[in-house]
Design an enzyme around this catalytic site. Structure first.
Site, PDB file in Angstrom:
ATOM      1  N   TYR A   1      -4.492  -2.797  -4.503  1.00 52.15           N
ATOM      2  CA  TYR A   1      -4.656  -3.102  -3.075  1.00 52.15           C
ATOM      3  C   TYR A   1      -6.129  -3.229  -2.705  1.00 52.15           C
ATOM      4  O   TYR A   1      -6.556  -4.230  -2.119  1.00 52.15           O
ATOM      5  CB  TYR A   1      -3.985  -2.001  -2.252  1.00 52.15           C
ATOM      6  CG  TYR A   1      -4.189  -2.119  -0.759  1.00 52.15           C
ATOM      7  CD1 TYR A   1      -3.504  -3.078  -0.025  1.00 52.15           C
ATOM      8  CD2 TYR A   1      -5.041  -1.249  -0.084  1.00 52.15           C
ATOM      9  CE1 TYR A   1      -3.679  -3.178   1.346  1.00 52.15           C
ATOM     10  CE2 TYR A   1      -5.212  -1.334   1.283  1.00 52.15           C
ATOM     11  CZ  TYR A   1      -4.532  -2.299   1.996  1.00 52.15           C
ATOM     12  OH  TYR A   1      -4.711  -2.392   3.359  1.00 52.15           O
TER      13      TYR A   1
ATOM     14  N   LYS B   1      -8.326  -6.515  -1.436  1.00 46.59           N
ATOM     15  CA  LYS B   1      -8.969  -6.481  -0.125  1.00 46.59           C
ATOM     16  C   LYS B   1     -10.490  -6.637  -0.259  1.00 46.59           C
ATOM     17  O   LYS B   1     -11.140  -7.226   0.605  1.00 46.59           O
ATOM     18  CB  LYS B   1      -8.628  -5.173   0.589  1.00 46.59           C
ATOM     19  CG  LYS B   1      -7.196  -5.103   1.106  1.00 46.59           C
ATOM     20  CD  LYS B   1      -6.902  -6.148   2.158  1.00 46.59           C
ATOM     21  CE  LYS B   1      -5.571  -5.896   2.849  1.00 46.59           C
ATOM     22  NZ  LYS B   1      -5.265  -6.897   3.892  1.00 46.59           N
TER      23      LYS B   1
ATOM     24  N   SER C   1      -9.488  -3.628   4.610  1.00 44.88           N
ATOM     25  CA  SER C   1      -9.203  -2.194   4.545  1.00 44.88           C
ATOM     26  C   SER C   1     -10.493  -1.402   4.419  1.00 44.88           C
ATOM     27  O   SER C   1     -11.376  -1.762   3.626  1.00 44.88           O
ATOM     28  CB  SER C   1      -8.301  -1.875   3.356  1.00 44.88           C
ATOM     29  OG  SER C   1      -8.191  -0.479   3.164  1.00 44.88           O
TER      30      SER C   1
ATOM     31  N   ASP D   1       7.362 -16.370   3.982  1.00 45.01           N
ATOM     32  CA  ASP D   1       6.731 -15.432   3.053  1.00 45.01           C
ATOM     33  C   ASP D   1       5.368 -16.005   2.671  1.00 45.01           C
ATOM     34  O   ASP D   1       5.285 -16.942   1.881  1.00 45.01           O
ATOM     35  CB  ASP D   1       7.603 -15.251   1.818  1.00 45.01           C
ATOM     36  CG  ASP D   1       7.082 -14.174   0.875  1.00 45.01           C
ATOM     37  OD1 ASP D   1       5.936 -13.711   1.073  1.00 45.01           O
ATOM     38  OD2 ASP D   1       7.806 -13.813  -0.066  1.00 45.01           O
TER      39      ASP D   1
END
Length: 256
Positions: free
Chosen positions: A156, A160, A143, A63
């Site tokens: 998110y 990014k 992204s 992980d």
């Protein structure tokens, strides 16, 4: 792909030692397959092994959101490959929320660990070897949605965006040592993870149009569209490129 294209990729990557995070499915698995097809030695990682991990790649279950997980990946790469010539930090993801203020603190921390700090930590363990050899390439998968800062995905896109900024700074630091650092920013891409995220968003937004959005080039991206960009930036054909962010989105986001 022509024979000349295939020969070029084999020359670029034959015998190269490649580490790809998040390589069990989607874009990551496509990247792993293409490096294997080009005769590279590949180690990939995910939180659990699935049947979609490309055959021929070494695999470590870890992980990367945790420091211990990142350390395990770096140690596995050293043991399996003897070092890393190309690092692709692809692990990432998000789940949408109703709005920005609904995103809980623990979700912000999880996104920071997964989408930003996982790359920072792994780079810190892997790139010193590249520096010593005065050769290497790092590709961060970011992204194309970063400039939009959509409220449902703000945790998110913020992490990014941090990854893109960090990538440029690391590129400046490592350039004198012959190590290149670049980013690839995918737009809407047809992957199982992407589809699941879109369905979650549609449910929260009560069906508000997301599934009707098609990029200007007329289709969703395919994993191989993103893979082409990753392999280009990792190759000798991009030897004069560092600190760049290559957006691959079919024209979906006209800014950035």
């Amino acid at each position: 792909m022509t024979t000349a294209d295939t020969d070029s990729r084999v020359r670029d990557f034959a015998g190269k030692r490649v580490l790809v995070t998040g390589g069990s499915r989607g874009i990551g698995a496509a990247v792993v397959r293409r490096f294997l097809d080009a005769d590279a030695e590949v180690l990939t990682t995910a939180r659990s092994r699935t049947s979609t991990v490309p055959e021929g790649a070494a695999f470590v279950e870890a992980d990367v959101r945790t420091q211990a997980g990142v350390k395990a990946v770096a140690e596995a790469a050293q043991e399996a490959l003897g070092g890393v010539d190309i690092l692709v930090n692809n692990a990432g993801g998000a789940r949408p929320f109703k709005n920005a203020l609904a995103i809980p603190d623990e979700e912000w921390q999880d996104q920071l660990d997964l989408n930003h700090l996982a790359s920072v930590r792994l780079d810190a363990l892997v790139t010193p070897g590249m520096r010593e050899r005065r050769s290497g390439a790092v590709v961060h998968v970011s992204s194309a949605a970063v400039p939009t800062s959509a409220p449902a995905f703000l945790h998110y896109t913020a992490t990014k965006a941090a990854l893109q900024n960090y990538s440029r700074g690391l590129a400046l630091e490592l350039a004198p040592f012959g190590v290149r650092v670049n980013a690839v920013s995918p737009g809407r891409t047809a992957t199982p993870g992407g589809q699941a995220t879109r369905e979650q968003y549609m449910s929260l937004a009560e069906g508000a149009g997301q599934d009707d959005i098609i990029p200007p080039l007329g289709r969703d991206g395919r994993p191989d569209d993103i893979t082409d960009a990753v392999l280009f930036l990792a190759s000798v054909r991009a030897s004069w490129l560092t600190g760049r962010n290559l957006t691959v989105d079919g024209g979906e986001f006209p800014v950035g």
